[in-house]
Design an enzyme around this catalytic site. Structure first.
Site, short mmCIF file in Angstrom:
data_model
loop_
_atom_site.label_atom_id
_atom_site.label_comp_id
_atom_site.label_asym_id
_atom_site.label_seq_id
_atom_site.Cartn_x
_atom_site.Cartn_y
_atom_site.Cartn_z
N SER A 1 0.83 -1.21 0.00
CA SER A 1 0.00 0.00 0.00
C SER A 1 0.86 1.25 0.00
O SER A 1 2.07 1.19 0.16
CB SER A 1 -0.92 0.00 1.22
OG SER A 1 -0.21 0.47 2.33
N LYS A 2 0.19 2.39 -0.17
CA LYS A 2 0.91 3.66 -0.23
C LYS A 2 1.65 3.96 1.07
O LYS A 2 2.62 4.68 1.09
CB LYS A 2 -0.07 4.79 -0.53
CG LYS A 2 -0.65 4.66 -1.92
CD LYS A 2 -1.36 5.89 -2.39
CE LYS A 2 -1.79 5.66 -3.83
NZ LYS A 2 -2.47 6.75 -4.45
N ARG A 3 1.15 3.42 2.16
CA ARG A 3 1.80 3.70 3.45
C ARG A 3 2.95 2.74 3.76
O ARG A 3 3.73 2.98 4.67
CB ARG A 3 0.77 3.63 4.58
CG ARG A 3 -0.15 4.82 4.62
CD ARG A 3 -1.31 4.57 5.55
NE ARG A 3 -2.03 3.37 5.20
CZ ARG A 3 -2.95 3.29 4.24
NH1 ARG A 3 -3.26 4.36 3.55
NH2 ARG A 3 -3.55 2.16 3.96
N ASP A 4 3.04 1.66 3.00
CA ASP A 4 4.05 0.65 3.32
C ASP A 4 5.48 1.15 3.18
O ASP A 4 6.38 0.64 3.84
CB ASP A 4 3.86 -0.59 2.44
CG ASP A 4 2.69 -1.42 2.93
OD1 ASP A 4 2.33 -1.25 4.11
OD2 ASP A 4 2.15 -2.21 2.16
#
Ligand code: GLU
Length: 503
Positions: A261-264
């Site tokens: 994900s974008k936060r990973d």
């Protein structure tokens, strides 16, 4: 067969995620492999999710990767405009057309009304869906009489256009990557095609544009697989031939489970975007591969292999080689696990392929403060340090002592390297160095040997304090190589300083 035409159709809702970049790459590779066209279309009909700067970011990221569209908002082309917000007149015409068929109807339900129905269902433990079971009870041109509809329209009551999902039809679908599967239309709802401001939703605008732009193959992320049934029916409704579809699997987290994900990126310590992106609202900067020191060739190479492997399992491939070998039909059905180590391995490989001159330019780029250093010195440093570097900045970080003399000395190293006879050895060494001409690694090596013999001490007793004096710790490349680059005067200064400062 008609000409292959593929499109990458991002929405400008933020920076391009790794998965999006890979979709663009596969679009491009497939188009170029088959002698087709690659189109970039900006899908910006959802104004509520629009992020300023995102479109420019997408274009710049593709450019950095070397993925050049044949047609785009920037490059133009025969099927423009390539920004959906500029295609309203085209959509209006098709909205009228689909309303004449039995595949669409207008609905007057307000957002509040739908919300309250949704809540009623929820209270009963059910999920509301606007579909062939419920549409007869809701406020639309199917449930209301012609007169009622007319009255509402005269009163300028806002309405949306919905797709009339056929009852109990089995759709036999085929995807290039996933093969055949079927969907019963009773599991699908009556999606909004045109919003109450007259703008089409993603689904409608997307199929209109793919038709108008003569797209032959739709290659996109697997999150769109559930929409394929609707899209196929929309083509049928409009009487158009549908393109072929290929839905790409996810890029997975390093541990192999779940979507990356974008936060990973923050969590695992690697970027998930091609370039740095500064959120215009929060000001938060998300890291990019470019700024991290990745070479675009390495980025594109590892991205391509997340989901596809060439026939001979070759790993290092240029964009041209990939273009020759790419086969959409061999793209993996299973998700591809992202590996930071592998990404770094690719960068290391590509950095080694660069000439020393090119690496110097990259090094200066990552460390502008060394731009005024002597060229020959920089070349010599690169020659010596390149092999162990993954990123250009590594050369600076592990070779910092080439640019700044140590002012402090590692305590543990000092204890280990410095003892009572060190000052005598190093003082004679200074004299030796003064007479070492030319000051080449080879001659320096010879002088060091002579010194160790003259003083009847092992090489370690010379080398360790010498290294400590030059570097400030017991690290760095071969001492004579390092000394040649530093030059005679600088070496003498550093040894004298160490003699003053280390007890
Ligand atoms: N605008 C959609 C997206 O950003 C495109 C999906 C498609 O390729 O059909 O994912």
């Amino acid at each position: 067969m008609s000409k292959v035409r593929v499109r990458f159709a991002p929405s400008p809702t933020g920076p391009l995620h790794l998965g999006g970049a890979r979709t663009a790459l596969y679009d491009y590779l497939f188009a170029k492999n088959t002698g087709g066209d690659f189109v970039l279309r900006i899908e910006d009909t959802d104004t509520t999710r629009f992020v300023p700067g995102a479109e420019e970011y997408i274009m710049e990221a593709l450019e950095w990767c070397g993925i050049v569209p044949d047609e785009s908002p920037k490059h133009g082309g025969p099927y423009g405009p390539y920004r959906q917000s500029e295609r309203r007149a085209i959509y209006d015409q098709y909205t009228e057309e689909i309303l004449k068929t039995d595949f669409a109807y207008i609905a007057f339900d307000t957002a509040e009304e739908l919300e309250s129905i949704r809540n009623e269902y929820e209270a009963k433990g059910e999920v509301f869906s606007y579909d062939n079971k419920t549409r007869g009870y809701l406020k639309n041109s199917i449930s209301l009489s012609e007169k009622e509809v007319q009255e509402l329209l005269e009163k300028k009551t806002p309405f949306v256009v919905r797709f009339k999902m056929p009852f109990d039809r089995v759709l036999n679908l085929e995807d290039i990557i996933r093969g055949k599967f079927s969907v019963n239309t009773n599991t699908l709802d009556d999606k909004v095609l045109v919003k109450n401001d007259g703008m089409p939703t993603y689904h409608f605008a997307n199929i209109i544009d793919d038709h108008e732009m003569k797209i032959s193959h739709v290659i996109r992320g697997e999150e769109w697989l559930p929409s394929m049934g609707l899209h196929i029916l929309l083509y049928e409704a409009m009487g158009w031939e549908a393109p072929e579809f290929a839905h790409l699997s996810l890029i997975l987290k390093p541990e192999g489970k779940g979507k990356l994900s974008k936060r990973d990126g923050d969590k695992f310590g690697f970027p998930v975007f091609p370039l740095d992106f500064k959120d215009p609202i929060t000001g938060v900067v998300s890291k990019g591969y470019r700024e991290e020191g990745y070479l675009p060739e390495a980025f594109v190479n590892f991205l391509a292999l997340l989901g596809w492997s060439p026939a001979n399992d070759k790993e290092i491939l240029s964009l041209e080689e990939m273009t020759k070998e790419f086969d959409l039909y061999k793209v993996h059905k299973a998700g591809a696990r992202f590996s930071k180590e592998k990404a770094e391995w690719f960068n290391h490989q590509y950095l080694q392929k660069k000439t020393d001159e090119e690496v110097v330019a990259l090094l200066i780029n990552s460390r502008p403060e060394i731009a005024d250093e002597n060229r020959e010195k920089l070349l010599a440093i690169v020659r010596l340090m390149k092999e162990r570097a993954t990123f250009p900045k590594d050369i600076f970080e592990s070779g910092k002592f080439f640019f700044v003399a140590p002012t402090t000395y590692d305590e543990k190293a000092s204890k280990k390297a410095w003892n009572v006879d060190t000052p005598t050895i190093l003082t004679s060494l200074i004299e030796k160095i003064k007479n070492t001409d030319p000051f080449s690694a080879e001659n320096i090596q010879e002088s060091l040997h002579q010194l160790s013999e003259e003083q009847s001490v092992g090489m370690g007793k010379v080398m360790m304090p010498l290294r400590l004096s030059l570097v400030g710790e017991l690290k760095g490349p071969d001492v004579p190589d390092m000394m040649e680059i530093l030059g005679k005067e600088e070496c003498i200064n550093r040894i004298s300083n160490a003699l003053k400062n280390i007890q």
